[in-house]
Enzyme design. Structure first.
Site, PDB file in Angstrom:
ATOM      1  N   GLY D 149      -5.743  54.953  40.399  1.00  0.00           N
ATOM      2  CA  GLY D 149      -7.924  54.888  41.312  1.00  0.00           C
ATOM      3  C   GLY D 149      -8.005  56.405  41.750  1.00  0.00           C
ATOM      4  CB  CYS D 150     -11.649  56.086  42.450  1.00  0.00           C
ATOM      5  SG  CYS D 150     -12.041  55.283  43.297  1.00  0.00           S
ATOM      6  CE1 TYR D 151     -12.336  57.068  48.285  1.00  0.00           C
ATOM      7  CE2 TYR D 151     -11.841  54.969  48.153  1.00  0.00           C
ATOM      8  CZ  TYR D 151     -12.865  55.808  48.780  1.00  0.00           C
ATOM      9  OH  TYR D 151     -14.191  55.219  49.063  1.00  0.00           O
ATOM     10  CB  THR D 153      -8.608  60.121  40.271  1.00  0.00           C
ATOM     11  OG1 THR D 153      -7.500  59.314  39.445  1.00  0.00           O
ATOM     12  CG2 THR D 153      -8.418  61.653  39.047  1.00  0.00           C
TER      13      THR D 153
END
Lengths: 342, 342, 342, 342
Positions: D149-151, D153
């Site tokens: 996921g973006c957060y 990472t």
């Protein structure tokens, strides 16, 4: 590999040139200059660059530059370019000048609109106006290319084919342009202070912008007769892009199909112009970070007005992108080299 | 205290009306309606409101409304207003309709531009067009006020005085307008999705926007003859405001001074129009959150074009602000009541 | 009518003060000063103001000011306020100082964090810290009010009740704040250049911001013991508002209900604090253009962290709004006067 | 040339994948799928693409896909990916899944945080978590990669080295993240309606965001013990980028130098992590349109807090960029292929 220098590399057009040249297969960056005293690694200026790129922006002597570089992109303010061009051309170098200093063939027009004396009228004749789509033949092998202004690029691409084909009147041409704020450069001013421009929008230099004679020079060339325009620039609260809404008077009997043909003939083979057709309009987001000019139009039968809308990225097709496109044409590189996928 | 209802209070124009009416000394809000089933405290809709304001938005029966309220602001979508107006007028109520349903005197124009049948042509004659500055006398004591559209307000205020005084041609009028996104309302769409509009800008409905006939109706009235315009709206990446850049052809011999006089005569006594004079141009930030229309102009002697720029807040002078201004005129309240210092 | 002067009226806090004071029923603006030489009509600075307001910003001699005005709002840069305060207090005037010069009781903390010598330590004792909600009694009748900083206001309002009631630890307090750019004022800098900040976001002065000791002073007062905080400010690409996300360690056994009670007790009667309850969070748009501080919280049972979020308009509750709130309390005017409906 | 398909190509991550794959020297795009019925030329979705690219997004049968493609990027909503993964893996295809469905090893955590039953727990064991910098060895030759996921990472890259080296406590980890709106995807909602988000900022899902267990899984792996975090996401009024401000408690005696060494050891050879050093902080603009994660930190001796700030582009390093990075590692292509100069 061609050795390229960027003179005045710390502004927004300099930054874009560096990013393009780093992707270009046939050139290497031989010098990046600044008037500031301390050297700065290119990543200080453009932090998004990969960490392993080893380039430094620093003051360079003319002697150094003459030795290291063959082609020069000049990103200097208007009036400062004149002397540097002279020096570089004197040394036989190829120059692509992003300033306005050699765009106008008529020095008196320059002096009227820019409010300063032109001190190098001799080189004006040598300079080739770099609106690639219309002057490609002269650009090939040119030694001094006057790279077009941002507004004039977006305006001329939307009008020249129709004027050339005699489909619209030379009178009553109106160009209503809206530009992102990077067009005003990196220089601080209250008008580009975030708290002043955010959520704001306004017209400026109405009827008095210095790009007016440049637009008129190209349109006069296209129509074969002195052609004046009413040009109104506006400032948009965004970073990049110019959208121009152009109002033209249709010549009697001209049909929508005839307009479409004219644009298609002019642009179907152009790598950087995308004609979208009737009732299809460009948006800034579609050209940002690209070298494209997108064009759409509407023929308003109720008022006999033809409305053409063009969109470009002011830093690319409106400046550094077109400069590299011109270099490619000038030296015989593939025209899209360095300018492909964003 | 006049009992006022806002019908359709949950959209952006409803929100602005509530905020203005709360500051108004001569009215009380008697009903705020919604088609949604659950009642919602007004602070849920407008969280910036003081916590001690005790108002609820909820469905109301017509019987309730008839009893509770004397004047109705209608914030309903086009075509929905027709029947509600009939009901309320049938009950003798005063109605200020913010929709387009009763703005056009010519029902066939309505049907052509809005693409629907007009089902209440009888009331069209009763309706007074609420562009306050020009129709103040008819607004006094009116029973049904058709509140103007946002684009037509900004456009007409920049053109009517000059047409009325015969200073510009009726032909070739061009209106290039740029609007903030609240003008498109609260309805979700990809074009107002943040990730699509942010940093973007484009023209839409070029030559085909439904506000065109409304502008033309007012200009035809001003010029005394059928007057067509070329109208191009654009969408700005910001919340509020419309800036219109208007191109007019000067009549032979008309001077800049004559233009100034015309504007001054029209607006010097107007509380909500600020004429800035020649070469002075408005900015959206100066009119946002106000009921003002700011106007500047430039006379371009090189092309004989007159460029007029007007700016309004589309939700205030372009909608709810003008609606309250009209109520004030209609009922003899001081015209600025509720609309003073933001 | 009280005669009020605004010293340094051309910045953003000065602009907001002018707008509030114009709406205030019990004061008149007696002087608006600037160091610039030319006088400028207030509409030049704030074009949104009604055209019939007749106020001019211009240099004023101290003799004039002494005669014309009874209360002074000082909108001067830090360190410049010291001497002006001395002069005005020497003449017996009431001063509300929006600079940081008299906020810290400990002059050495001032010197450490602001990097300059304090040249008027005598007046520090006289100064009352103007966080209205907690120091209302001292503000009544005060002669010198040190108006709080923007970050300290939003931070303290979210923490003080809990510390005072002994519900959270004094250790490990973390304040992660995000501010709109008007907080940085009107001074030009690359960091507030539109093309640099637009679409951007970053932390600055991490652990080193000069508002840190001001926050700690208030929290130490609330907890009764020296209390340190970790404070990280960030810059948002928008104009107005500060949102602070505050992390506190719950004391053993403290329940969500207990937290709610503490906030309700502190704020239920406060006109300008709106406690939204558990799991309800504020948004900047709800407080922009208002004098409110909105507060919500979440108790994270998984980690024993209490997360409090507060939101204010940095120019209003964080500066000019609170300054007028303080004037109202100081002089016995109704506390909400001038600060009501946006 | 590897034949790659993008399943669910019409969202924002699909768009970015297409743009990267077009630049990639070792793959060709063999299929772009959508559930919508009409085929659409890729330029309709991504108008900025060159006009001569001949790709069409359209429904594909599984039989077609099995024949045409060897590697599949899945850009499907959570829970929809489960079955498609099963089918593709059953046919022996390599799958890089951008959904959350196979990221969590603990199916019950998935069910708790995502609120749905996991219907394919068998494949969870096969899946390799694709945080490239830490799991490169397992990614080589993997058949099913769960792309992070973006957060998670941005958070993990700022914490893992310090936890692994035992420099900070496992307790009290706080992650305060701020994300641009493209992270919420293309689905319409009032929270991403331009007029609602513009100039706004707020926290959401405080302590309850579904990325929390994913962050905790990685940190627990790094610390060797169950590690919980307090995670607060916020929504920024901009398109792309996540900046995370991370608060860690230093272990006794750990110096700033030790922190720096830990980061340098972890990242000096990483092509896509740029550690900026002490007191140097990243900005979103430096990572937008790149696959970089930039990291800076401050050690606050006054409070013993370590503040780490990381920045990524949520659509690139936080989604599609990392997906291609993983493909490159998985198949032995040069890791930077397709991800170089924007």
């Amino acid at each position: 590999m061609l050795n390229c220098a960027v003179i005045g590399a710390t502004g927004y057009t300099g930054m874009e040139l560096i990013k393009i040249l780093l992707k270009h297969s046939y050139v290497r960056i031989s010098a990046l200059t600044t008037r500031q005293k301390e050297a700065l690694p290119v990543q200080t200026l453009i932090p998004s660059l990969p960490k392993d790129i080893d380039l430094v922006i620093r003051p360079h002597s003319f002697v150094e530059l003459k030795k290291s570089s063959d082609l020069f992109f000049l990103c200097l303010p208007h009036t400062e370019a004149m002397e540097t061009v002279e020096k570089l051309r004197g040394a036989g170098k190829i120059v692509i000048d992003l300033s306005a200093d050699f765009r106008l063939k008529d020095a008196s027009a320059y002096e009227f609109w820019y409010g300063v004396k032109h001190r190098n009228t001799a080189r004006i004749q040598e300079a080739v106006y770099g609106l690639t789509e219309f002057f490609r033949d002269s650009i090939r092998g040119a030694k001094l290319i006057a790279n077009p202004g941002c507004y004039p690029t977006g305006a001329a691409l939307g009008i020249v084919p129709l004027l050339r084909d005699g489909l619209v009147e030379k009178e009553g041409i109106i160009i209503d342009s809206k530009s992102g704020v990077s067009g005003a450069g990196k220089k601080l001013s209250l008008s580009s202070h975030f708290a002043e421009l955010d959520e704001n929008f306004y017209a400026y230099k109405v009827g008095q912008h210095q790009h007016t004679p440049e637009i008129e020079q190209t349109l006069s060339w296209a129509s074969g007769r002195k052609t004046a325009v009413s040009f109104t620039p506006h400032l948009l609260p965004l970073k990049r892009g110019i959208l121009s809404t152009i109002y033209l008077r249709r010549k009697k009997g001209v049909t929508q199909e005839r307009i479409e043909q004219s644009f298609r003939k002019a642009y179907d083979k152009e790598p950087f112009v995308r004609f979208k057709g009737a009732k299809q309009f460009p948006a800034l987001k579609d050209v940002q970070q690209t070298n494209y000019c997108d064009i759409g139009f509407h023929f308003d039968a109720r008022t006999d007005q033809l409305i053409v809308v063009t969109a470009i990225d002011n830093l690319l097709k409106g400046a550094s992108g077109q400069a590299v496109q011109n270099m490619n044409v000038c030296l015989g590189f593939p025209e899209q080299e360095g300018l492909g996928l964003w």
